[in-house]
Design an enzyme around this catalytic site. Sequence first.
Site, PDB file in Angstrom:
ATOM      1  N   GLY A   7      70.173  61.920 -25.460  1.00 57.15           N
ATOM      2  CA  GLY A   7      70.692  60.657 -24.921  1.00 57.15           C
ATOM      3  C   GLY A   7      69.577  59.662 -24.640  1.00 57.15           C
ATOM      4  N   GLY A  10      69.904  55.678 -24.759  1.00 58.52           N
ATOM      5  CA  GLY A  10      70.697  54.964 -23.755  1.00 58.52           C
ATOM      6  C   GLY A  10      69.792  54.310 -22.714  1.00 58.52           C
ATOM      7  N   GLY A  13      67.713  57.139 -20.361  1.00 57.29           N
ATOM      8  CA  GLY A  13      66.913  57.978 -21.265  1.00 57.29           C
ATOM      9  C   GLY A  13      65.791  57.199 -21.938  1.00 57.29           C
ATOM     10  CB  ILE A  55      74.290  67.246 -26.882  1.00 55.58           C
ATOM     11  CG1 ILE A  55      75.525  66.670 -26.157  1.00 55.58           C
ATOM     12  CG2 ILE A  55      73.070  66.354 -26.683  1.00 55.58           C
ATOM     13  CD1 ILE A  55      75.399  66.719 -24.633  1.00 55.58           C
ATOM     14  CB  THR A 117      76.063  61.101 -11.355  1.00 53.21           C
ATOM     15  OG1 THR A 117      76.644  60.146 -10.471  1.00 53.21           O
ATOM     16  CG2 THR A 117      77.181  62.000 -11.861  1.00 53.21           C
ATOM     17  CG  ASP A 118      75.503  58.970  -6.374  1.00 54.15           C
ATOM     18  OD1 ASP A 118      76.119  58.766  -7.446  1.00 54.15           O
ATOM     19  OD2 ASP A 118      75.114  58.042  -5.628  1.00 54.15           O
ATOM     20  CD  GLU A 119      79.752  57.617 -10.082  1.00 56.04           C
ATOM     21  OE1 GLU A 119      80.912  57.735 -10.472  1.00 56.04           O
ATOM     22  OE2 GLU A 119      79.007  56.677 -10.421  1.00 56.04           O
ATOM     23  CE1 TYR A 141      79.331  59.850 -15.872  1.00 57.68           C
ATOM     24  CE2 TYR A 141      79.617  59.145 -13.585  1.00 57.68           C
ATOM     25  CZ  TYR A 141      78.785  59.497 -14.646  1.00 57.68           C
ATOM     26  OH  TYR A 141      77.424  59.508 -14.467  1.00 57.68           O
ATOM     27  CE  LYS A 145      76.520  63.539 -15.682  1.00 54.76           C
ATOM     28  NZ  LYS A 145      75.535  63.662 -16.807  1.00 54.76           N
TER      29      LYS A 145
HETATM   30  P1  NAD Z   1      74.173  55.335 -21.231  1.00 60.56           P
HETATM   31  O1  NAD Z   1      75.652  55.290 -21.444  1.00 60.56           O
HETATM   32  O2  NAD Z   1      73.400  54.076 -21.219  1.00 60.56           O
HETATM   33  O3  NAD Z   1      73.497  56.278 -22.330  1.00 60.56           O
HETATM   34  C1  NAD Z   1      74.055  57.498 -22.746  1.00 60.56           C
HETATM   35  C2  NAD Z   1      73.351  57.901 -24.038  1.00 60.56           C
HETATM   36  O4  NAD Z   1      73.873  59.170 -24.460  1.00 60.56           O
HETATM   37  C3  NAD Z   1      73.615  56.924 -25.204  1.00 60.56           C
HETATM   38  O5  NAD Z   1      72.417  56.701 -25.908  1.00 60.56           O
HETATM   39  C4  NAD Z   1      74.637  57.660 -26.064  1.00 60.56           C
HETATM   40  O6  NAD Z   1      74.558  57.304 -27.443  1.00 60.56           O
HETATM   41  C5  NAD Z   1      74.218  59.102 -25.833  1.00 60.56           C
HETATM   42  N1  NAD Z   1      75.320  60.056 -26.066  1.00 60.56           N
HETATM   43  C6  NAD Z   1      76.590  59.997 -25.585  1.00 60.56           C
HETATM   44  N2  NAD Z   1      77.286  61.078 -26.001  1.00 60.56           N
HETATM   45  C7  NAD Z   1      76.443  61.835 -26.747  1.00 60.56           C
HETATM   46  C8  NAD Z   1      76.583  63.066 -27.415  1.00 60.56           C
HETATM   47  N3  NAD Z   1      77.731  63.715 -27.411  1.00 60.56           N
HETATM   48  N4  NAD Z   1      75.495  63.551 -28.064  1.00 60.56           N
HETATM   49  C9  NAD Z   1      74.320  62.877 -28.091  1.00 60.56           C
HETATM   50  N5  NAD Z   1      74.143  61.698 -27.465  1.00 60.56           N
HETATM   51  C10 NAD Z   1      75.190  61.191 -26.797  1.00 60.56           C
HETATM   52  O7  NAD Z   1      74.002  56.151 -19.875  1.00 60.56           O
HETATM   53  P2  NAD Z   1      72.873  56.100 -18.742  1.00 60.56           P
HETATM   54  O8  NAD Z   1      73.304  55.164 -17.705  1.00 60.56           O
HETATM   55  O9  NAD Z   1      71.551  55.968 -19.378  1.00 60.56           O
HETATM   56  O10 NAD Z   1      73.043  57.568 -18.134  1.00 60.56           O
HETATM   57  C11 NAD Z   1      72.249  58.650 -18.598  1.00 60.56           C
HETATM   58  C12 NAD Z   1      72.530  59.878 -17.757  1.00 60.56           C
HETATM   59  O11 NAD Z   1      72.250  59.613 -16.390  1.00 60.56           O
HETATM   60  C13 NAD Z   1      73.983  60.338 -17.812  1.00 60.56           C
HETATM   61  O12 NAD Z   1      73.998  61.740 -17.856  1.00 60.56           O
HETATM   62  C14 NAD Z   1      74.571  59.846 -16.506  1.00 60.56           C
HETATM   63  O13 NAD Z   1      75.632  60.662 -16.083  1.00 60.56           O
HETATM   64  C15 NAD Z   1      73.374  59.946 -15.593  1.00 60.56           C
HETATM   65  N6  NAD Z   1      73.361  59.020 -14.442  1.00 60.56           N
HETATM   66  C16 NAD Z   1      73.560  57.677 -14.655  1.00 60.56           C
HETATM   67  C17 NAD Z   1      73.498  56.820 -13.558  1.00 60.56           C
HETATM   68  C18 NAD Z   1      73.677  55.323 -13.728  1.00 60.56           C
HETATM   69  O14 NAD Z   1      73.732  54.618 -12.738  1.00 60.56           O
HETATM   70  N7  NAD Z   1      73.730  54.789 -14.939  1.00 60.56           N
HETATM   71  C19 NAD Z   1      73.238  57.326 -12.280  1.00 60.56           C
HETATM   72  C20 NAD Z   1      73.035  58.704 -12.126  1.00 60.56           C
HETATM   73  C21 NAD Z   1      73.090  59.538 -13.223  1.00 60.56           C
HETATM   74  P1  TYD Z   2      79.773  50.723 -11.952  1.00 62.06           P
HETATM   75  O1  TYD Z   2      78.604  49.922 -12.404  1.00 62.06           O
HETATM   76  O2  TYD Z   2      80.896  50.948 -12.912  1.00 62.06           O
HETATM   77  O3  TYD Z   2      79.189  52.103 -11.405  1.00 62.06           O
HETATM   78  P2  TYD Z   2      79.949  53.316 -10.614  1.00 62.06           P
HETATM   79  O4  TYD Z   2      81.407  53.115 -10.689  1.00 62.06           O
HETATM   80  O5  TYD Z   2      79.500  54.488 -11.407  1.00 62.06           O
HETATM   81  O6  TYD Z   2      79.425  53.262  -9.212  1.00 62.06           O
HETATM   82  O7  TYD Z   2      80.384  50.041 -10.671  1.00 62.06           O
HETATM   83  C1  TYD Z   2      79.611  49.865  -9.493  1.00 62.06           C
HETATM   84  C2  TYD Z   2      80.536  49.316  -8.430  1.00 62.06           C
HETATM   85  O8  TYD Z   2      80.953  48.007  -8.819  1.00 62.06           O
HETATM   86  C3  TYD Z   2      81.812  50.125  -8.258  1.00 62.06           C
HETATM   87  O9  TYD Z   2      82.173  50.124  -6.878  1.00 62.06           O
HETATM   88  C4  TYD Z   2      82.844  49.348  -9.059  1.00 62.06           C
HETATM   89  C5  TYD Z   2      82.378  47.909  -8.903  1.00 62.06           C
HETATM   90  N1  TYD Z   2      82.684  47.012 -10.039  1.00 62.06           N
HETATM   91  C6  TYD Z   2      83.339  45.790  -9.823  1.00 62.06           C
HETATM   92  O10 TYD Z   2      83.670  45.425  -8.672  1.00 62.06           O
HETATM   93  N2  TYD Z   2      83.589  44.994 -10.899  1.00 62.06           N
HETATM   94  C7  TYD Z   2      83.253  45.346 -12.164  1.00 62.06           C
HETATM   95  O11 TYD Z   2      83.562  44.578 -13.117  1.00 62.06           O
HETATM   96  C8  TYD Z   2      82.572  46.589 -12.380  1.00 62.06           C
HETATM   97  C9  TYD Z   2      82.161  47.021 -13.765  1.00 62.06           C
HETATM   98  C10 TYD Z   2      82.308  47.395 -11.278  1.00 62.06           C
END
Ligand code: NAD
Ligand code: TYD
Length: 328
Positions: A7, A10, A13, A55, A117-119, A141, A145
């Site tokens: 990943g 993304g 990553g 993956i 994730t904390d979620e 989601y 996870k």
């Molecule tokens: P993102 O959606 O930007 O990137 C995900 C990447 O994974 C993409 O490049 C996608 O092409 C790749 N991918 C998806 N499915 C795949 C598969 N089956 N095989 C191979 N590659 C695949 O996500 P992100 O925000 O960079 O999140 C990365 C990780 O961090 C995730 O595991 C997410 O749960 C975790 N995370 C994200 C946040 C956040 O705030 N974004 C917070 C905590 C944890």
């Molecule tokens: P998000 O970025 O989707 O992250 P997560 O749901 O994983 O925390 O959303 C962050 C917060 O913002 C969440 O409480 C939902 C809210 N939100 C809006 O109010 N409007 C929007 O259009 C989006 C995408 C999120």
Amino acid sequence: MKLLVCGGAGFIGSNFARVRTRENGDDVVVLDKLTYAGRRENLADVPHEFVHGAIEDPDAVREAIAGADAVVNFAAETHVDRSIAEPDAFVRTHSQGTYVLLEAAREAGVRYLQVSTDEVYGSIEEGSFTEQSPLQPSSPYSATKAGADLLVASYFHTFGLETVICRGSNNYGPYQYPEKLIPLMVLNALHGDKLPVYGDGQQVRNWLYVEDFARGIGHALEHGVPGEVYNVGGPDEEANLDVVRRIVSLTGNDESLIEYVTDRPGHDRRYSLGSEKVRALGWSAQVRFEEGLERTVAWYRDNREWWAPIRSGDYRAYYERQYGRSLG
Ligand code: NAD
Ligand code: TYD
């Protein structure tokens, strides 16, 4: 080290691959399926080998893992709203995908770090989650996870695989796909589009600058104890409405752009993560929210060539489906 970064095309990553190649001299192999959220452009300035594949595909994983010292798994479907509309890919990637990767890591005898994730802990009204808090995920989601985390833990207990799990709080920064709160609001504000706040906007998130998370994961990979979970939380908590107001002000807009829209089903009210355990390994967050948000707004303002193809591509149709209105 030679790291297999799943990943890695993304948001987090690619930032992790950039930090590790620059600051630690690691070699990086990226395995990525290139979903709508995965982009080779995110790695344009990062030396790496690239394997295009999922993956959950054992052949692709076997090719990518050859010679690696460790696996770091970011690969996931990551947007809660999409998991409500179409959970299918979340189940496949998080369950089957994590399983295939764990088997490959076991066969290769290499350390495995799962990015989580904390979620998975659900919502908390007061105080902060610790690594001992029960898993009470709310969305497809976070539930998938959490399932992946449990499977990872089972490979430590059953097979003695060296696993480490890092649970991050909400990340923000460069290269984040604009479906997420902060880049969505920044790009809408830069275009004079309405800013859709879910419900009353008083939901609280614990914001973590992406490079801080990348370094926290690196710390846990190098110094974490096998079988352990490490929370990696940001330094600041903020209500969504306050985040949006800051973005309105940083982009020189007017609060009349803010529009209250129907709340997300099952919306978690507050996330808050206690990170004492990873701090004891020597990590701490360096970027406060005010500074990180300024940097992020500046990055989106200066990197039109990154987001213009996204905003004029599939994202437009997604936005119309999700918000019932067109982007300007
Ligand atoms: P993102 O959606 O930007 O990137 C995900 C990447 O994974 C993409 O490049 C996608 O092409 C790749 N991918 C998806 N499915 C795949 C598969 N089956 N095989 C191979 N590659 C695949 O996500 P992100 O925000 O960079 O999140 C990365 C990780 O961090 C995730 O595991 C997410 O749960 C975790 N995370 C994200 C946040 C956040 O705030 N974004 C917070 C905590 C944890
Ligand atoms: P998000 O970025 O989707 O992250 P997560 O749901 O994983 O925390 O959303 C962050 C917060 O913002 C969440 O409480 C939902 C809210 N939100 C809006 O109010 N409007 C929007 O259009 C989006 C995408 C999120």
